[in-house]
Design a protein around this motif. Structure first.
Motif, mmCIF file in Angstrom:
data_model
loop_
_atom_site.group_PDB
_atom_site.id
_atom_site.type_symbol
_atom_site.label_atom_id
_atom_site.label_comp_id
_atom_site.label_asym_id
_atom_site.label_seq_id
_atom_site.Cartn_x
_atom_site.Cartn_y
_atom_site.Cartn_z
ATOM 1 N N TYR A 287 -2.863 12.731 24.348
ATOM 2 C CA TYR A 287 -3.783 12.798 25.490
ATOM 3 C C TYR A 287 -5.019 11.937 25.268
ATOM 4 N N GLU A 288 -4.949 11.043 24.271
ATOM 5 C CA GLU A 288 -6.010 10.074 23.994
ATOM 6 C C GLU A 288 -7.377 10.733 23.831
ATOM 7 N N TYR A 289 -7.357 11.890 23.189
ATOM 8 C CA TYR A 289 -8.577 12.626 22.836
ATOM 9 C C TYR A 289 -9.441 12.922 24.071
ATOM 10 N N ARG A 290 -8.773 13.333 25.159
ATOM 11 C CA ARG A 290 -9.465 13.751 26.377
ATOM 12 C C ARG A 290 -8.891 15.072 26.851
ATOM 13 N N CYS A 291 -9.736 15.933 27.368
ATOM 14 C CA CYS A 291 -9.265 17.181 27.958
ATOM 15 C C CYS A 291 -8.385 16.860 29.157
ATOM 16 N N ALA A 292 -7.178 17.426 29.182
ATOM 17 C CA ALA A 292 -6.239 17.151 30.263
ATOM 18 C C ALA A 292 -6.694 17.720 31.599
ATOM 19 N N PHE A 293 -7.678 18.619 31.580
ATOM 20 C CA PHE A 293 -8.166 19.214 32.824
ATOM 21 C C PHE A 293 -9.417 18.512 33.356
ATOM 22 N N CYS A 294 -10.361 18.199 32.473
ATOM 23 C CA CYS A 294 -11.640 17.674 32.953
ATOM 24 C C CYS A 294 -11.988 16.291 32.420
ATOM 25 N N GLY A 295 -11.249 15.781 31.430
ATOM 26 C CA GLY A 295 -11.528 14.465 30.887
ATOM 27 C C GLY A 295 -12.570 14.426 29.797
ATOM 28 N N CYS B 105 -4.062 18.799 25.305
ATOM 29 C CA CYS B 105 -5.391 18.601 24.724
ATOM 30 C C CYS B 105 -6.392 19.155 25.723
ATOM 31 N N LEU B 106 -7.140 20.187 25.306
ATOM 32 C CA LEU B 106 -8.099 20.827 26.197
ATOM 33 C C LEU B 106 -9.445 20.977 25.492
ATOM 34 N N CYS B 107 -10.512 20.916 26.264
ATOM 35 C CA CYS B 107 -11.822 21.250 25.715
ATOM 36 C C CYS B 107 -11.856 22.758 25.445
ATOM 37 N N SER B 108 -12.827 23.194 24.659
ATOM 38 C CA SER B 108 -12.867 24.605 24.249
ATOM 39 C C SER B 108 -12.935 25.542 25.447
ATOM 40 N N SER C 81 -11.162 12.179 37.791
ATOM 41 C CA SER C 81 -11.511 12.278 36.385
ATOM 42 C C SER C 81 -12.673 11.395 35.981
ATOM 43 N N GLY C 82 -13.612 11.230 36.896
ATOM 44 C CA GLY C 82 -14.780 10.472 36.543
ATOM 45 C C GLY C 82 -14.476 9.017 36.247
ATOM 46 N N GLY C 83 -13.484 8.439 36.939
ATOM 47 C CA GLY C 83 -13.195 7.030 36.781
ATOM 48 C C GLY C 83 -12.092 6.729 35.801
ATOM 49 N N GLU C 84 -11.482 7.739 35.168
ATOM 50 C CA GLU C 84 -10.434 7.498 34.196
ATOM 51 C C GLU C 84 -9.076 7.733 34.847
ATOM 52 N N ALA C 85 -8.125 6.900 34.531
ATOM 53 C CA ALA C 85 -6.810 6.997 35.160
ATOM 54 C C ALA C 85 -6.034 8.172 34.635
#
Length: 322
Positions: free
Chosen positions: A177-185, A218-221, A252-256
């Motif tokens: 997931y390229e070290y990004r939260c899959a829900f919020c980026g 990959c999710l943030c806490s 996602s704030g500009g991320e694909a």
């Protein structure tokens, strides 16, 4: 007598990965009470609300009365029940347990073992947590039942917990997931090290979930905790079923994104009126997942279905109208 084996082999409904944590929750609650008052007993009418709350918060979406484990845990040899008429449970009916003054406590042999060997309590608690709940919920569950377990020695539990976690899963999932939260980026780091990012099992490890990328997110806490509590979920379905897709920049704030048809579910039971609650939770309804990167297996449909059936609470909210 091996009390860890007894705790590991509680008789439960296990068909098709169905969650039935009723007995483990009652046993954890009883261990917490024993830690505070070794001679006390749990009168059903006095603890019924506490047990209901635990089942609502940590049990499966399909609710069950706490009278069920209060009666049936006796058959596992770790629990005893008496009523105003004498020893023995009157059955699993709520009315009988209330009117006959039913009270339960740990079996005499177990109480004696816990007095002789105080670290046993922590080992039993850790075993129950590992076998029935994801790590993200362990600390708050201990707090909810009033437990202060001592760290348990892994070698003492390895003979009972016969599966071993794969320590490489976290790195594989975060990379996918390229070290990004899959829900919020979210993709925070301190220097080169990611911070606040975790590898979440979709189908819990405790219920046969493999340590594979297609069972991970990959999710943030924050979103990991909400995912394991059933506030958030994922569904594999046609994007059309959620209305018109929004642009990737809005999502996602500009991320694909490359999550394909995997969409985020938000429970209708979640209530949050603050701008933060809306931004970080309710606004996620219907959004596609961020990731995984091309060439990586997305979450398997079977794992999505298990989480929706066994963890996600209530019905999903409709996607917000853009």
């Amino acid at each position: 007598m091996d009390w860890l084996e007894r705790a590991a082999e509680l008789r439960q409904w296990t068909r098709n990965g169905t969650r039935a944590p009723h007995k483990p929750l009652l046993l954890l609650y009883a261990l917490g009470r024993f830690q505070r008052d070794a001679d006390g007993e749990l009168r059903y009418s006095a603890v019924e609300d506490d047990l209901k709350r635990l089942l609502d918060e940590y049990g499966p979406p399909h609710r069950t009365t706490p009278a069920y484990p209060f009666h049936h845990l006796v058959s596992d040899g770790v629990w005893e029940v008496r009523t105003d008429r004498g020893p023995g449970s009157p059955g699993s009916g709520v009315r009988e347990l209330r009117t006959l003054g039913a009270a339960g406590r740990l079996a005499p042999e177990l109480r004696a073992a816990l007095r002789r060997e105080p670290p046993l309590l922590g080992r039993m608690a850790r075993l129950l947590l590992d076998l029935h709940f994801p790590p993200s919920l362990h600390a708050e569950l201990c707090e909810s039942v009033g437990l202060e377990p001592e760290p348990a020695e892994p070698e003492r539990l390895s003979a009972v917990v016969r599966r071993r976690r794969d320590p490489r899963m976290r790195e594989r999932v975060l990379t996918a997931y390229e070290y990004r939260c899959a829900f919020c980026g979210y993709d925070g780091r301190i220097g080169a090290l990611p911070v606040g990012l975790e590898a979440a099992h979709v189908r819990w490890w405790a219920f046969g979930g493999p340590d594979d990328v297609d069972n991970g997110l990959c999710l943030c806490s924050l979103h990991h905790k909400l995912f394991d509590k059933g506030v958030l979920g994922i569904e594999r379905g046609s994007p059309r079923s959620w209305g018109s897709p929004r642009s990737s920049e809005a999502e996602s704030g500009g991320e694909a994104e490359s999550g394909g048809s995997h969409r985020i579910l938000v429970s209708q039971r979640f209530v949050g009126h603050s701008p933060a609650a809306r931004e970080h939770v309710t606004a996620l309804a219907g959004r596609p997942l961020i990731g995984p990167q091309p060439g990586t297996r997305p979450v398997a449909a079977a794992h999505c279905s298990w989480h929706t059936d066994q963890v996600f609470h209530g019905n999903p909210r409709p996607a917000p109208v853009s």
